[in-house]
Motif scaffolding. Structure first.
Motif, PDB file in Angstrom:
ATOM      1  N   GLY A 118       0.772  -1.391   0.026  1.00 34.19           N
ATOM      2  CA  GLY A 118       0.078   0.007   0.130  1.00 34.19           C
ATOM      3  C   GLY A 118       0.719   1.284  -0.316  1.00 34.19           C
ATOM      4  N   GLY A 119       2.171   1.146  -0.055  1.00 35.18           N
ATOM      5  CA  GLY A 119       2.922   2.171  -0.022  1.00 35.18           C
ATOM      6  C   GLY A 119       3.048   2.866   1.146  1.00 35.18           C
ATOM      7  N   VAL A 120       2.590   2.418   2.373  1.00 35.04           N
ATOM      8  CA  VAL A 120       2.768   2.860   3.502  1.00 35.04           C
ATOM      9  C   VAL A 120       4.144   2.560   4.200  1.00 35.04           C
ATOM     10  CG1 VAL A 120       1.932   2.866   6.036  1.00 35.04           C
ATOM     11  CG2 VAL A 120       0.263   3.065   4.167  1.00 35.04           C
ATOM     12  N   GLU A 121       5.120   3.703   5.054  1.00 36.15           N
ATOM     13  CA  GLU A 121       6.294   3.427   5.760  1.00 36.15           C
ATOM     14  C   GLU A 121       6.130   2.369   6.552  1.00 36.15           C
ATOM     15  OE1 GLU A 121       9.896   5.884   7.781  1.00 36.15           O
ATOM     16  OE2 GLU A 121       7.880   6.881   6.931  1.00 36.15           O
ATOM     17  N   VAL A 122       7.333   1.598   6.208  1.00 40.01           N
ATOM     18  CA  VAL A 122       7.383   0.352   7.361  1.00 40.01           C
ATOM     19  C   VAL A 122       8.604   0.914   8.479  1.00 40.01           C
ATOM     20  CG1 VAL A 122       8.231  -2.108   7.834  1.00 40.01           C
ATOM     21  CG2 VAL A 122       6.706  -1.355   6.004  1.00 40.01           C
ATOM     22  N   ILE A 123       8.288   0.873   9.744  1.00 42.08           N
ATOM     23  CA  ILE A 123       9.411   1.489  10.746  1.00 42.08           C
ATOM     24  C   ILE A 123      10.327   0.263  10.874  1.00 42.08           C
ATOM     25  CG2 ILE A 123       9.729   2.322  12.939  1.00 42.08           C
ATOM     26  CD1 ILE A 123       6.693   3.202  12.959  1.00 42.08           C
ATOM     27  N   TRP A 124      11.165   0.156   9.842  1.00 43.39           N
ATOM     28  CA  TRP A 124      12.289  -0.979   9.983  1.00 43.39           C
ATOM     29  C   TRP A 124      13.093  -1.096  11.282  1.00 43.39           C
ATOM     30  CZ3 TRP A 124      11.226  -4.425   6.768  1.00 43.39           C
ATOM     31  CH2 TRP A 124      10.479  -4.190   5.533  1.00 43.39           C
ATOM     32  N   SER A 125      13.339   0.148  11.767  1.00 44.65           N
ATOM     33  CA  SER A 125      14.158   0.065  13.191  1.00 44.65           C
ATOM     34  C   SER A 125      13.235  -0.703  14.314  1.00 44.65           C
ATOM     35  CB  SER A 125      14.543   1.368  13.585  1.00 44.65           C
ATOM     36  OG  SER A 125      13.385   2.240  14.029  1.00 44.65           O
ATOM     37  N   GLY A 126      11.858  -0.547  14.297  1.00 38.67           N
ATOM     38  CA  GLY A 126      10.986  -0.998  15.064  1.00 38.67           C
ATOM     39  C   GLY A 126      11.060  -2.598  14.961  1.00 38.67           C
ATOM     40  N   VAL A 127      10.898  -2.726  13.458  1.00 38.96           N
ATOM     41  CA  VAL A 127      10.706  -4.414  13.104  1.00 38.96           C
ATOM     42  C   VAL A 127      12.012  -4.989  13.622  1.00 38.96           C
ATOM     43  CG1 VAL A 127      10.860  -5.828  11.158  1.00 38.96           C
ATOM     44  CG2 VAL A 127       9.203  -3.833  11.203  1.00 38.96           C
ATOM     45  N   ILE A 128      13.100  -4.405  13.347  1.00 35.61           N
ATOM     46  CA  ILE A 128      14.536  -5.159  13.742  1.00 35.61           C
ATOM     47  C   ILE A 128      14.491  -5.481  15.129  1.00 35.61           C
ATOM     48  CG2 ILE A 128      16.884  -5.012  13.459  1.00 35.61           C
ATOM     49  CD1 ILE A 128      16.306  -3.798  10.768  1.00 35.61           C
ATOM     50  N   ASP A 129      14.232  -4.002  15.965  1.00 32.57           N
ATOM     51  CA  ASP A 129      14.495  -4.140  17.317  1.00 32.57           C
ATOM     52  C   ASP A 129      13.508  -4.888  18.216  1.00 32.57           C
ATOM     53  OD1 ASP A 129      16.597  -2.516  16.842  1.00 32.57           O
ATOM     54  OD2 ASP A 129      15.590  -0.757  17.516  1.00 32.57           O
ATOM     55  N   LYS A 130      12.415  -4.831  17.866  1.00 31.55           N
ATOM     56  CA  LYS A 130      11.176  -5.392  18.376  1.00 31.55           C
ATOM     57  C   LYS A 130      10.608  -6.806  18.122  1.00 31.55           C
ATOM     58  CE  LYS A 130      10.487  -2.026  21.504  1.00 31.55           C
ATOM     59  NZ  LYS A 130      10.716  -2.312  22.840  1.00 31.55           N
ATOM     60  N   ILE A 131      11.091  -7.067  16.692  1.00 30.82           N
ATOM     61  CA  ILE A 131      10.592  -8.487  16.272  1.00 30.82           C
ATOM     62  C   ILE A 131      11.609  -9.266  15.694  1.00 30.82           C
ATOM     63  CG2 ILE A 131       9.181  -9.472  14.367  1.00 30.82           C
ATOM     64  CD1 ILE A 131       7.430  -6.793  14.290  1.00 30.82           C
ATOM     65  N   VAL A 132      12.580  -8.791  15.096  1.00 31.45           N
ATOM     66  CA  VAL A 132      13.589  -9.576  14.203  1.00 31.45           C
ATOM     67  C   VAL A 132      14.562 -10.086  15.324  1.00 31.45           C
ATOM     68  CG1 VAL A 132      15.458  -9.804  12.685  1.00 31.45           C
ATOM     69  CG2 VAL A 132      13.416  -8.699  11.934  1.00 31.45           C
ATOM     70  N   ILE A 133      15.074  -9.166  15.958  1.00 28.33           N
ATOM     71  CA  ILE A 133      16.177  -9.600  17.290  1.00 28.33           C
ATOM     72  C   ILE A 133      15.441 -10.778  18.234  1.00 28.33           C
ATOM     73  CG2 ILE A 133      17.499  -8.679  18.995  1.00 28.33           C
ATOM     74  CD1 ILE A 133      18.157  -6.671  17.274  1.00 28.33           C
ATOM     75  N   PRO A 134      14.195 -10.231  18.804  1.00 25.87           N
ATOM     76  CA  PRO A 134      13.578 -11.201  19.810  1.00 25.87           C
ATOM     77  C   PRO A 134      13.232 -12.392  19.111  1.00 25.87           C
ATOM     78  CG  PRO A 134      12.690  -8.938  19.838  1.00 25.87           C
ATOM     79  CD  PRO A 134      13.630  -8.946  18.859  1.00 25.87           C
ATOM     80  N   MET A 135      12.990 -12.395  17.771  1.00 29.38           N
ATOM     81  CA  MET A 135      12.722 -13.790  17.062  1.00 29.38           C
ATOM     82  C   MET A 135      13.669 -14.563  17.147  1.00 29.38           C
ATOM     83  SD  MET A 135      11.338 -14.409  13.565  1.00 29.38           S
ATOM     84  CE  MET A 135      12.988 -14.108  12.376  1.00 29.38           C
ATOM     85  N   ILE A 136      14.869 -14.020  17.006  1.00 35.11           N
ATOM     86  CA  ILE A 136      16.427 -14.886  17.090  1.00 35.11           C
ATOM     87  C   ILE A 136      16.772 -15.309  18.471  1.00 35.11           C
ATOM     88  CG2 ILE A 136      18.715 -14.834  16.482  1.00 35.11           C
ATOM     89  CD1 ILE A 136      17.953 -13.038  14.005  1.00 35.11           C
ATOM     90  N   VAL A 137      16.670 -14.144  19.330  1.00 36.40           N
ATOM     91  CA  VAL A 137      17.242 -14.209  20.743  1.00 36.40           C
ATOM     92  C   VAL A 137      16.451 -15.293  21.736  1.00 36.40           C
ATOM     93  CG1 VAL A 137      17.839 -13.276  22.848  1.00 36.40           C
ATOM     94  CG2 VAL A 137      18.723 -12.278  20.552  1.00 36.40           C
ATOM     95  N   SER A 138      15.083 -15.078  21.629  1.00 41.11           N
ATOM     96  CA  SER A 138      14.102 -15.715  22.711  1.00 41.11           C
ATOM     97  C   SER A 138      14.255 -17.145  22.456  1.00 41.11           C
ATOM     98  CB  SER A 138      12.615 -15.126  22.373  1.00 41.11           C
ATOM     99  OG  SER A 138      12.217 -15.268  21.191  1.00 41.11           O
ATOM    100  N   PRO A 139      14.258 -17.598  21.297  1.00 34.50           N
ATOM    101  CA  PRO A 139      14.545 -19.284  21.517  1.00 34.50           C
ATOM    102  C   PRO A 139      15.706 -19.719  22.076  1.00 34.50           C
ATOM    103  CG  PRO A 139      13.508 -18.503  19.199  1.00 34.50           C
ATOM    104  CD  PRO A 139      14.179 -17.117  19.898  1.00 34.50           C
TER     105      PRO A 139
END
Length: 329
Positions: A118-139
């Motif tokens: 839809g051409g809406v801005e993704v907050i990539w810093s939030g995606v990395i800090d709050k989703i990607v890093i926890p996705m790797i670290v938590s398991p």
């Protein structure tokens, strides 16, 4: 108003699928070790899910403000609708195959995919800090934590009568399973609350970040109903196919997972996957018996599914956005 009702309705259905998809997270170990009967475990999990949904709001605010910029108008409603459909599609697919994937990351992938379409801005810093890093670290933390907690249990009870110890741990698992279900409600109900708050903001029915009481009650209730419906396919995978658990191992996995989820919810306000954490903790606790006791082939397929979840949900959401945009546009 019609678009708002549609988005909220789909959000509630997503929460319901989240409940029966992830009910195994809270009770699979307790059921597999016979600490609780399936129906008693489901009823307990449903009640604790309901209670957990009211314990905080940090995760909900992260979802509503920290992943994508809040879109506007009919485009915004189309994005939220498409994101939810993408997440639901992945939930139902993985449930059918009995794969314990993450409903949370399906939702996040759907949000990112629909926003990009839809051409809406993704907050990539939030995606990395709050989703990607926890996705790797938590398991990783769950795996190591489950292993260490189980080692501690083995050392503390090394002189105990094995049969009596297992009987006592079956009782203790009632408490650890309840703590796990409470943490599941704390994490997963809030994710849908964040989506509903976004929908209310886009439609002009809300201006602040607060979560209305009716939203909390509705999301918590739908999650509880879904949990009580049960996700037996995934429960068999978690409870039996990874490793044959005994009560001490089940307690170690549940205790480790619940502590991790409380810390990430209250301290970091990070929306982590309960599925990732409990699955890794089960592997860690089971590995104390012997490394080969864990069916690593099954574990490999589960982990592969974790990495596929966000891209798959994103693709479905993007396709759905283009379809919905043609209809609503």
């Amino acid at each position: 108003m019609a678009a708002l009702i549609a988005v909220i309705g789909v959000a509630f259905f997503f929460t319901y699928t989240n409940g029966f998809h992830d009910s195994a997270n809270a009770i699979a170990t307790s059921v597999s070790t016979r600490a609780l009967t399936p129906r008693a475990a489901l009823a307990m999990a449903a009640v604790m899910n309901l209670a957990g949904a009211f314990l905080g709001s940090g995760v909900a605010h992260t979802v509503s403000k920290g992943i994508i910029e809040t879109p506007s108008g009919s485009q915004g409603m189309a994005i939220l609708f498409a994101a939810l459909v993408g997440a639901i599609a992945w939930n139902l697919t993985t449930w059918y195959f009995g794969l314990p994937s993450s409903s949370s990351h399906a939702l996040f992938g759907g949000m990112v995919g629909a926003a990009l379409a839809g051409g809406v801005e993704v907050i990539w810093s939030g995606v990395i800090d709050k989703i990607v890093i926890p996705m790797i670290v938590s398991p990783v933390v769950g795996l190591v934590g489950g292993f260490l907690v189980m080692l501690a249990i083995l050392w503390i009870f090394r002189r105990a009568n094995p049969h009596r110890a297992k009987r006592n741990f079956r009782v203790a698992q009632t408490a650890s399973a309840a703590a796990m279900a409470l943490a599941h409600g704390l994490q997963d109900a809030q994710k849908t609350m964040g989506i509903v708050v976004m929908a209310l903001t886009i439609s002009g029915h809300q201006s602040g970040n607060g979560i209305p009481v009716w939203v909390k009650i509705s999301c918590a209730t739908m999650l509880s109903l879904g949990t009580y419906a049960g996700g037996w396919r995934i429960m068999r995978t978690l409870g039996r196919k990874i490793i044959e658990l005994d009560p001490p191992q089940g307690f170690a996995a549940e205790a480790t997972s619940s502590v991790i989820m409380y810390i990430t919810s209250f301290v970091f306000k990070a929306p982590i996957s309960t599925t990732h954490v409990i699955t890794a903790a089960i592997m860690g606790a089971g590995a104390t018996k012997r490394i080969r006791a864990v069916r690593w082939g099954v574990a490999k397929n589960i982990v592969l599914g974790w990495f596929i979840t966000m891209p798959a949900a994103a693709i479905v959401a993007a396709l759905m956005y283009w379809f919905v945009h043609l209809f609503w546009g």
